[in-house]
Enzyme design. Sequence first.
Site, PDB file in Angstrom:
ATOM      1  CG  ASP A 150      32.967  38.873  42.455  1.00 22.05           C
ATOM      2  OD1 ASP A 150      33.310  39.285  43.579  1.00 22.05           O
ATOM      3  OD2 ASP A 150      33.774  38.723  41.524  1.00 22.05           O
ATOM      4  CG  ASP A 205      36.727  39.750  45.777  1.00 23.22           C
ATOM      5  OD1 ASP A 205      35.632  39.457  45.251  1.00 23.22           O
ATOM      6  OD2 ASP A 205      37.817  39.624  45.189  1.00 23.22           O
TER       7      ASP A 205
END
EC number: 3.4.23.15
Length: 402
Positions: A287, A102
């Site tokens: 992201d 992430d």
Amino acid sequence: MGGRRMPLWALLLLWTSCSFSLPTDTASFGRILLKKMPSVREILEERGVDMTRISAEWGEFIKKSSFTNVTSPVVLTNYLDTQYYGEIGIGTPSQTFKVIFDTGSANLWVPSTKCGPLYTACEIHNLYDSSESSSYMENGTEFTIHYGSGKVKGFLSQDVVTVGGIIVTQTFGEVTELPLIPFMLAKFDGVLGMGFPAQAVDGVIPVFDHILSQRVLKEEVFSVYYSRESHLLGGEVVLGGSDPQHYQGNFHYVSISKAGSWQITMKGVSVGPATLLCEEGCMAVVDTGTSYISGPTSSLQLIMQALGVKEKRANNYVVNCSQVPTLPDISFYLGGRTYTLSNMDYVQKNPFRNDDLCILALQGLDIPPPTGPVWVLGATFIRKFYTEFDRHNNRIGFALAR
């Protein structure tokens, strides 16, 4: 004189001495294969859960959250739609965990065997057991990470972590309080943050920074590939470079616009030939932990108006699947180039729904200042454009994925 053969022990000694005097150009790559899983949202919908309430709670959380507390940053991801995970090892002998890589956060955490009995979400996951690791070092500092779907709490520990064949000594979170949603149904165990040190909770040095400090990588970059085909390899993270098998042409780079974050400036969003938004510049975060593309609600409403889409289900815009071929392209202007998504790129069919509705992978997300307003380019974008995150030059590169 006749030549004499050198004894085997002498050959071994010579080889050893030479091997240790080689140039230090032993840089390499780390490679983590990713698997694609059904998202938590898909599983919940399959079970008949009303996602409207859950989506509303996520929206309220964002409105109430403070984004100014730098010691405890709020992570925008809620993991309801995350689909890709890879495996890492922690401890000696290694204990295996499935984690989300992430870029929107910077801490590593996994559930602990010390997870409280009230947190039943822990029961279905691999749990870290410090008593089974000879390399474990106690820390004990309490930590909390706030996510869109709630918060995880626990304490810090130290152990060896293996990522893509690279071993580092790492401080990470042992989670003892894990929210029921989304983690009760999540196929992954924890999260490995690939963000910057400034994004890390409690000042913990991120895993990738520890890897960089060892100088084992060919370049100070990592790259992410997400497959568009569910029946093939889910994806790949490459530490130290990129994989030409998964992209074509050259990378085009966009400089980071905010130090300590994978944030860039977007100079336009178009639907078909018409530029509707961001001509004066918008903030956009790339992201890897987010599935959709999101932006301010008012901006998404303009896009949907241009697309002719009106219906919403649980914060998702939906259309009849028969209409998908008629939807125009959506383009994003980054670093002087146009990155275009076709209707097949930004529309998806939930395999667990029995109706004829298809979901647009575009969501409204209102982040208050000073963090927002901000756009988030998630897996929907990365599937089309192979993405390289360059720490050395503080930039992000995009190439057309194969």
